[in-house]
Write a protein that holds these residues in place. Structure first.
Motif, PDB file in Angstrom:
ATOM      1  N   GLY A  19      12.357 -13.582  27.801  1.00 32.57           N
ATOM      2  CA  GLY A  19      11.896 -14.970  27.753  1.00 32.57           C
ATOM      3  C   GLY A  19      10.693 -15.217  28.631  1.00 32.57           C
ATOM      4  N   ARG A  20      10.654 -14.556  29.773  1.00 38.02           N
ATOM      5  CA  ARG A  20       9.534 -14.696  30.694  1.00 38.02           C
ATOM      6  C   ARG A  20       8.265 -14.105  30.088  1.00 38.02           C
ATOM      7  N   LEU A  21       8.381 -12.908  29.465  1.00 35.01           N
ATOM      8  CA  LEU A  21       7.223 -12.301  28.819  1.00 35.01           C
ATOM      9  C   LEU A  21       6.684 -13.181  27.702  1.00 35.01           C
ATOM     10  N   GLY A  41      18.817  -2.505  18.546  1.00 33.40           N
ATOM     11  CA  GLY A  41      20.255  -2.728  18.565  1.00 33.40           C
ATOM     12  C   GLY A  41      20.786  -3.519  19.735  1.00 33.40           C
ATOM     13  N   SER A  42      20.044  -4.499  20.221  1.00 28.16           N
ATOM     14  CA  SER A  42      20.502  -5.303  21.362  1.00 28.16           C
ATOM     15  C   SER A  42      21.849  -5.958  21.058  1.00 28.16           C
ATOM     16  N   THR A  43      22.721  -5.964  22.071  1.00 31.31           N
ATOM     17  CA  THR A  43      24.043  -6.589  21.924  1.00 31.31           C
ATOM     18  C   THR A  43      24.201  -7.798  22.839  1.00 31.31           C
ATOM     19  N   ASP A  44      23.158  -8.139  23.571  1.00 32.77           N
ATOM     20  CA  ASP A  44      23.204  -9.318  24.439  1.00 32.77           C
ATOM     21  C   ASP A  44      22.424 -10.455  23.778  1.00 32.77           C
ATOM     22  N   ALA A  45      21.885 -11.374  24.557  1.00 34.38           N
ATOM     23  CA  ALA A  45      21.203 -12.556  24.008  1.00 34.38           C
ATOM     24  C   ALA A  45      19.716 -12.345  23.771  1.00 34.38           C
ATOM     25  N   THR A  46      19.263 -11.093  23.800  1.00 38.80           N
ATOM     26  CA  THR A  46      17.831 -10.821  23.644  1.00 38.80           C
ATOM     27  C   THR A  46      17.239 -11.478  22.405  1.00 38.80           C
ATOM     28  N   LEU A  47      17.848 -11.255  21.244  1.00 37.56           N
ATOM     29  CA  LEU A  47      17.274 -11.773  20.002  1.00 37.56           C
ATOM     30  C   LEU A  47      17.424 -13.285  19.886  1.00 37.56           C
ATOM     31  N   ILE A  49      17.191 -15.354  22.388  1.00 37.64           N
ATOM     32  CA  ILE A  49      16.102 -15.876  23.216  1.00 37.64           C
ATOM     33  C   ILE A  49      14.769 -15.713  22.495  1.00 37.64           C
ATOM     34  N   ALA A  50      14.534 -14.525  21.941  1.00 36.80           N
ATOM     35  CA  ALA A  50      13.266 -14.260  21.259  1.00 36.80           C
ATOM     36  C   ALA A  50      13.062 -15.201  20.076  1.00 36.80           C
ATOM     37  N   SER A  51      14.151 -15.566  19.383  1.00 39.13           N
ATOM     38  CA  SER A  51      14.034 -16.420  18.195  1.00 39.13           C
ATOM     39  C   SER A  51      13.483 -17.803  18.534  1.00 39.13           C
ATOM     40  N   GLN A  52      13.597 -18.212  19.786  1.00 39.02           N
ATOM     41  CA  GLN A  52      13.079 -19.517  20.202  1.00 39.02           C
ATOM     42  C   GLN A  52      11.555 -19.542  20.258  1.00 39.02           C
ATOM     43  N   PHE A  53      10.937 -18.373  20.150  1.00 46.23           N
ATOM     44  CA  PHE A  53       9.481 -18.277  20.288  1.00 46.23           C
ATOM     45  C   PHE A  53       8.779 -17.986  18.957  1.00 46.23           C
ATOM     46  N   GLY A  54       9.506 -18.043  17.865  1.00 44.27           N
ATOM     47  CA  GLY A  54       8.886 -17.850  16.557  1.00 44.27           C
ATOM     48  C   GLY A  54       8.368 -16.448  16.316  1.00 44.27           C
TER      49      GLY A  54
END
Length: 323
Positions: A19-21, A41-47, A49-54
């Motif tokens: 999210g910071r990047l 294959g992330s299993t945490d909230a990575t995707l 969070i990324a989805s909030q940035f389009g």
């Protein structure tokens, strides 16, 4: 001539950092036309969070991951003339990061790759900070003719990549291998000190060993005569520990940093020794840049330079997203 820019981010379980990047990327004076996240294959909230940035997301199976392969998958779907690479656990310092990083590629058609400066966060490991100061100095080099570079903060021409994709079999150093090949074709690299990022490496001893082991294996594959004896590794580890300790003492930080210095340098050279056990000489220039401290025994202090842009304020991000 202005080019379009695609930002490509490799990630796996980077919820604490991505999210910071992405926040920093969108606050640029010249934001990218698109952001592509290559997730293995992330299993945490990575995707989430990324989805909030389009962003566009490219999925690859964890078992098929390689550093070069993930970049190739990202570039295959990219539309930009220039592809910028950033690890998910880095973030830009200034709002002019992308502007400075891509400028050499727009201004000189013989530049195939540009790469920017890297620094550690406030809580980073002392020895790694000295290593990054050695590898990424305060002075830019617009026409570099050795292949040292780093894809945690770099940009390439997509047109050059079409003929020279990244090697998908290397265990690391896909950037050095690619740079070596483009230099052989008559191109040059550009080092841009005005495009710094903060590189977050919260690694335990085993992870440090692993990183330098895989890089040594790749280094040996690229330059197949490279070798490092156990005695050589021990001597280099001890030399670097002593020099780091002296530097920490000058800064009044020896008591706080002593254990981390020993851990990092032993992990670095134990890992390198294990990796190089598979057989070899690499060019003396690269050998020094990767493994040796400066001859003076101290990393030169950063030179005074003009601030290249406005510092990005990340204070409003959740505390776990701050360095």
């Amino acid at each position: 001539m202005a080019c379009t820019v695609s930002l490509i981010v490799r990630c796996f379980n980077e919820e604490a950092h991505i999210g910071r990047l992405l926040t920093g990327a969108l606050r640029q004076t010249r934001p990218p036309e698109e952001i592509i996240v290559v997730d293995s294959g992330s299993t945490d909230a990575t995707l989430a969070i990324a989805s909030q940035f389009g962003v566009k997301v490219v999925h690859i199976r964890p078992g098929s991951f390689s550093f070069g392969g993930s970049l190739n998958r990202g570039i295959e779907v990219a539309q930009g003339d220039i592809c910028v690479f950033a690890s998910a656990h880095v973030y830009p310092v200034y709002d002019t990061w992308l502007e400075h990083l891509v400028a050499p590629l727009e201004e000189d058609e013989t530049v195939a790759l540009s790469y920017g400066r890297q620094v550690i966060p406030a809580h980073g490991q002392f020895s790694e900070g000295r290593l990054l100061e050695q590898w990424f100095p305060a002075t830019s080099n617009p026409r570099q003719r050795d292949p040292f570079c780093n894809n945690a903060n770099s940009a390439i021409r997509r047109a050059v990549w079409r003929d020279l994709p990244f090697d998908e079999d290397l265990t690391g150093l896909e950037d050095l291998d690619w740079a070596k090949r483009v230099l052989e074709q008559g191109n040059v690299l550009a080092y841009c000190a005005e495009a710094p990022i903060v590189h977050v490496h919260d690694e335990v001893f085993g992870q440090i060993v692993n990183r330098y082991r895989r890089e040594a294996i790749a280094h040996k594959t690229i330059y197949d005569e490279q070798e490092m004896s156990a005695l050589h590794a021990i001597r280099l580890a001890l030399q670097n520990v002593v020099l780091d300790a002296l530097a920490a003492r000058r800064e009044g930080r020896l008591a706080a940093e002593a254990r981390g210095i020993v851990r990092f340098r032993l992990g670095q050279f134990y890992g390198a020794y294990r990796g190089f056990r598979q057989h070899g000489p690499v060019s003396q220039l690269l050998r020094w840049r990767f493994y040796y401290p400066p001859k003076s025994g101290a990393v030169p202090p950063s030179e005074e330079q003009a601030v290249p842009g406005n510092i990005i304020n990340y204070d409003e991000l959740p505390s776990e997203d701050r360095a």
